[in-house]
Structures are given as structure tokens and as C-alpha cells.
Design a protein around this motif. Sequence first.
Motif, PDB file in Angstrom:
ATOM      1  N   GLN A  48      36.949  43.126  49.183  1.00 14.19           N
ATOM      2  CA  GLN A  48      38.167  42.324  49.208  1.00 14.19           C
ATOM      3  C   GLN A  48      39.015  42.478  47.955  1.00 14.19           C
ATOM      4  O   GLN A  48      40.191  42.156  47.973  1.00 14.19           O
ATOM      5  CB  GLN A  48      37.826  40.827  49.344  1.00 14.19           C
ATOM      6  CG  GLN A  48      37.350  40.400  50.688  1.00 14.19           C
ATOM      7  CD  GLN A  48      36.959  38.943  50.667  1.00 14.19           C
ATOM      8  OE1 GLN A  48      35.823  38.608  50.378  1.00 14.19           O
ATOM      9  NE2 GLN A  48      37.912  38.069  50.964  1.00 14.19           N
ATOM     10  N   VAL A  49      38.407  42.908  46.850  1.00 16.51           N
ATOM     11  CA  VAL A  49      39.088  42.903  45.552  1.00 16.51           C
ATOM     12  C   VAL A  49      39.359  44.322  45.070  1.00 16.51           C
ATOM     13  O   VAL A  49      38.477  45.172  45.078  1.00 16.51           O
ATOM     14  CB  VAL A  49      38.248  42.157  44.496  1.00 16.51           C
ATOM     15  CG1 VAL A  49      38.995  42.085  43.169  1.00 16.51           C
ATOM     16  CG2 VAL A  49      37.883  40.754  44.979  1.00 16.51           C
ATOM     17  N   THR A  50      40.581  44.549  44.628  1.00 10.33           N
ATOM     18  CA  THR A  50      40.976  45.818  44.021  1.00 10.33           C
ATOM     19  C   THR A  50      41.496  45.528  42.621  1.00 10.33           C
ATOM     20  O   THR A  50      42.419  44.723  42.457  1.00 10.33           O
ATOM     21  CB  THR A  50      42.083  46.506  44.843  1.00 10.33           C
ATOM     22  OG1 THR A  50      41.643  46.650  46.193  1.00 10.33           O
ATOM     23  CG2 THR A  50      42.429  47.861  44.260  1.00 10.33           C
ATOM     24  N   PHE A  51      40.891  46.161  41.627  1.00 14.70           N
ATOM     25  CA  PHE A  51      41.307  45.983  40.231  1.00 14.70           C
ATOM     26  C   PHE A  51      42.184  47.141  39.792  1.00 14.70           C
ATOM     27  O   PHE A  51      41.956  48.289  40.174  1.00 14.70           O
ATOM     28  CB  PHE A  51      40.092  45.930  39.308  1.00 14.70           C
ATOM     29  CG  PHE A  51      39.290  44.669  39.422  1.00 14.70           C
ATOM     30  CD1 PHE A  51      39.683  43.519  38.760  1.00 14.70           C
ATOM     31  CD2 PHE A  51      38.131  44.632  40.187  1.00 14.70           C
ATOM     32  CE1 PHE A  51      38.934  42.350  38.860  1.00 14.70           C
ATOM     33  CE2 PHE A  51      37.381  43.476  40.298  1.00 14.70           C
ATOM     34  CZ  PHE A  51      37.789  42.327  39.633  1.00 14.70           C
ATOM     35  N   GLN A  52      43.174  46.849  38.965  1.00 17.89           N
ATOM     36  CA  GLN A  52      43.935  47.858  38.240  1.00 17.89           C
ATOM     37  C   GLN A  52      43.657  47.594  36.758  1.00 17.89           C
ATOM     38  O   GLN A  52      43.520  46.448  36.348  1.00 17.89           O
ATOM     39  CB  GLN A  52      45.444  47.738  38.518  1.00 17.89           C
ATOM     40  CG  GLN A  52      45.853  48.078  39.954  1.00 17.89           C
ATOM     41  CD  GLN A  52      45.624  46.937  40.931  1.00 17.89           C
ATOM     42  OE1 GLN A  52      45.887  45.789  40.633  1.00 17.89           O
ATOM     43  NE2 GLN A  52      45.121  47.272  42.107  1.00 17.89           N
ATOM     44  N   GLY A  53      43.567  48.668  35.985  1.00 18.51           N
ATOM     45  CA  GLY A  53      43.238  48.526  34.568  1.00 18.51           C
ATOM     46  C   GLY A  53      41.752  48.322  34.351  1.00 18.51           C
ATOM     47  O   GLY A  53      41.342  47.697  33.372  1.00 18.51           O
ATOM     48  N   GLU A  54      40.931  48.868  35.257  1.00 15.51           N
ATOM     49  CA  GLU A  54      39.475  48.683  35.156  1.00 15.51           C
ATOM     50  C   GLU A  54      38.901  49.182  33.832  1.00 15.51           C
ATOM     51  O   GLU A  54      37.859  48.697  33.392  1.00 15.51           O
ATOM     52  CB  GLU A  54      38.766  49.392  36.311  1.00 15.51           C
ATOM     53  CG  GLU A  54      38.880  48.654  37.616  1.00 15.51           C
ATOM     54  CD  GLU A  54      38.033  49.268  38.713  1.00 15.51           C
ATOM     55  OE1 GLU A  54      36.811  49.031  38.698  1.00 15.51           O
ATOM     56  OE2 GLU A  54      38.605  49.970  39.568  1.00 15.51           O
ATOM     57  N   GLU A  55      39.585  50.125  33.190  1.00 15.97           N
ATOM     58  CA  GLU A  55      39.100  50.620  31.905  1.00 15.97           C
ATOM     59  C   GLU A  55      39.141  49.528  30.834  1.00 15.97           C
ATOM     60  O   GLU A  55      38.524  49.663  29.769  1.00 15.97           O
ATOM     61  CB  GLU A  55      39.911  51.844  31.454  1.00 15.97           C
ATOM     62  CG  GLU A  55      41.356  51.570  31.095  1.00 15.97           C
ATOM     63  CD  GLU A  55      42.327  51.529  32.283  1.00 15.97           C
ATOM     64  OE1 GLU A  55      43.543  51.443  32.028  1.00 15.97           O
ATOM     65  OE2 GLU A  55      41.883  51.578  33.451  1.00 15.97           O
ATOM     66  N   ILE A  57      38.075  46.425  31.484  1.00 15.93           N
ATOM     67  CA  ILE A  57      37.068  45.426  31.830  1.00 15.93           C
ATOM     68  C   ILE A  57      35.756  45.762  31.132  1.00 15.93           C
ATOM     69  O   ILE A  57      35.268  46.883  31.206  1.00 15.93           O
ATOM     70  CB  ILE A  57      36.831  45.358  33.354  1.00 15.93           C
ATOM     71  CG1 ILE A  57      38.110  44.922  34.072  1.00 15.93           C
ATOM     72  CG2 ILE A  57      35.682  44.399  33.677  1.00 15.93           C
ATOM     73  CD1 ILE A  57      38.003  44.955  35.591  1.00 15.93           C
ATOM     74  N   THR A  58      35.210  44.790  30.436  1.00 13.48           N
ATOM     75  CA  THR A  58      33.880  44.889  29.845  1.00 13.48           C
ATOM     76  C   THR A  58      32.962  43.989  30.649  1.00 13.48           C
ATOM     77  O   THR A  58      33.357  42.897  31.049  1.00 13.48           O
ATOM     78  CB  THR A  58      33.902  44.453  28.364  1.00 13.48           C
ATOM     79  OG1 THR A  58      34.737  45.352  27.640  1.00 13.48           O
ATOM     80  CG2 THR A  58      32.514  44.462  27.759  1.00 13.48           C
ATOM     81  N   GLY A  69      32.364  39.765  33.996  1.00 15.41           N
ATOM     82  CA  GLY A  69      33.389  40.703  33.562  1.00 15.41           C
ATOM     83  C   GLY A  69      34.518  39.986  32.860  1.00 15.41           C
ATOM     84  O   GLY A  69      34.948  38.903  33.276  1.00 15.41           O
ATOM     85  N   PHE A  70      35.001  40.615  31.790  1.00 13.72           N
ATOM     86  CA  PHE A  70      36.118  40.035  31.046  1.00 13.72           C
ATOM     87  C   PHE A  70      37.001  41.142  30.494  1.00 13.72           C
ATOM     88  O   PHE A  70      36.593  42.315  30.410  1.00 13.72           O
ATOM     89  CB  PHE A  70      35.610  39.118  29.925  1.00 13.72           C
ATOM     90  CG  PHE A  70      34.720  39.812  28.913  1.00 13.72           C
ATOM     91  CD1 PHE A  70      35.232  40.332  27.743  1.00 13.72           C
ATOM     92  CD2 PHE A  70      33.356  39.926  29.144  1.00 13.72           C
ATOM     93  CE1 PHE A  70      34.417  40.964  26.825  1.00 13.72           C
ATOM     94  CE2 PHE A  70      32.520  40.552  28.233  1.00 13.72           C
ATOM     95  CZ  PHE A  70      33.052  41.070  27.068  1.00 13.72           C
ATOM     96  N   CYS A  71      38.221  40.796  30.148  1.00 13.05           N
ATOM     97  CA  CYS A  71      39.154  41.773  29.587  1.00 13.05           C
ATOM     98  C   CYS A  71      38.747  42.074  28.149  1.00 13.05           C
ATOM     99  O   CYS A  71      38.589  41.164  27.339  1.00 13.05           O
ATOM    100  CB  CYS A  71      40.581  41.224  29.617  1.00 13.05           C
ATOM    101  SG  CYS A  71      41.772  42.331  28.804  1.00 13.05           S
ATOM    102  N   GLY A  75      40.030  39.030  26.176  1.00 10.23           N
ATOM    103  CA  GLY A  75      38.846  38.198  26.330  1.00 10.23           C
ATOM    104  C   GLY A  75      38.833  37.291  27.548  1.00 10.23           C
ATOM    105  O   GLY A  75      37.894  36.523  27.728  1.00 10.23           O
ATOM    106  N   SER A  76      39.844  37.358  28.396  1.00 11.51           N
ATOM    107  CA  SER A  76      39.880  36.491  29.580  1.00 11.51           C
ATOM    108  C   SER A  76      38.663  36.709  30.467  1.00 11.51           C
ATOM    109  O   SER A  76      38.308  37.841  30.778  1.00 11.51           O
ATOM    110  CB  SER A  76      41.130  36.775  30.423  1.00 11.51           C
ATOM    111  OG  SER A  76      42.298  36.412  29.746  1.00 11.51           O
ATOM    112  N   SER A  77      38.051  35.611  30.897  1.00 13.44           N
ATOM    113  CA  SER A  77      36.940  35.657  31.846  1.00 13.44           C
ATOM    114  C   SER A  77      37.507  35.985  33.216  1.00 13.44           C
ATOM    115  O   SER A  77      38.321  35.231  33.741  1.00 13.44           O
ATOM    116  CB  SER A  77      36.236  34.302  31.896  1.00 13.44           C
ATOM    117  OG  SER A  77      35.758  33.959  30.621  1.00 13.44           O
ATOM    118  N   LEU A  78      37.096  37.096  33.806  1.00 14.47           N
ATOM    119  CA  LEU A  78      37.659  37.549  35.072  1.00 14.47           C
ATOM    120  C   LEU A  78      36.773  37.283  36.278  1.00 14.47           C
ATOM    121  O   LEU A  78      37.250  36.823  37.311  1.00 14.47           O
ATOM    122  CB  LEU A  78      37.969  39.049  35.001  1.00 14.47           C
ATOM    123  CG  LEU A  78      39.041  39.446  33.994  1.00 14.47           C
ATOM    124  CD1 LEU A  78      39.038  40.958  33.781  1.00 14.47           C
ATOM    125  CD2 LEU A  78      40.391  38.957  34.477  1.00 14.47           C
TER     126      LEU A  78
END
Length: 146
Positions: A48-55, A57-58, A69-71, A75-78
Motif C-alpha cells: 500500500q505504501v510507496t516511498f520517495q527519498g528512501e535513501e 530513511i534510516t 524508520g526515520f528520516c 529525525g522524523s519518526s516515519l
Amino acid sequence: MHKTGSCLCGAVTYEIKNAPKEVGACHCGMCRKWSGGIFIGVACTSDQVTFQGEENITVYTSSPWAERGFCKKCGSSLFYRVTAPGPNQGDLHIGFGTIDDQSGMTVTEEIFIDRKPDAYSLAGDTRKMTEAQMFELFAAPGEAAP
């Protein structure tokens, strides 16, 4: 219902296809530390989920059964993702606060209710599960809950 969202700095964005209207809240100690309060998440499958900018994500392995996962820029909690083998493996719980338009969504479930601090409570009638009930739910057949 289609939803979009992002981290605070916009380095990570995402789209959720067929986003559920029901939202869950977790009161466990890990979620409270990770989110800075109660973690409210939208349960989704990885399809259901598509991420952009996955590089950007830590991922942090927070337990033997899940990762968070977070940026890595802001540092945003994703998301919280189930890693344990079984029918829920790969399922995501997208951070409700990162969704651009939260209209049409309602908190309907609270988990780890016995771990909730006395300082807050949610309005409305929600389904509630304790820590023991949650661990029992995810225990493999024939095994004791973690």
C-alpha cells in the motif's frame, strides 16, 4: 482513500493507497520514547505504501520482531515495521503525524493500555489491549509469548 505524507524536512515523502480510516495508538515504552509521546499509527501493508527519498530513511532494529524508520536528515519518526516471520511480516504502521491530510481517520484501538501513563487519555471509545494480550497475539503457535 488515498493519503500522502512526509517527514519534517521533506526529504522523505510517501503515498498510501487505500489508506484505512481506522488508526491505532500504542502506549508501550519503546513507542513513547521513539515518538516523544504516544505513537499513533496507520496500519498498512508494504504494497500500500510507496516511498520517495528512501535513501534518506534510516532503520533502527528496536526489538527482535520490529524495526523503526526515520528520516536521517531531520529525525522524523516515519514508521514501525514488523520483521518477525509470520502473517504480519513487512506490515507498516505509518506515523499519523506525518500524514498531510488526516481527515476521515479516527483512533479506534489502543494497545499496551496497561503501560499508558496517567498523564493523558484519549477521548472516545476505543478497543483496548494489554501488553500480555499483544504478545499473545504475535506468539508463534506452540511458543510462549516474548
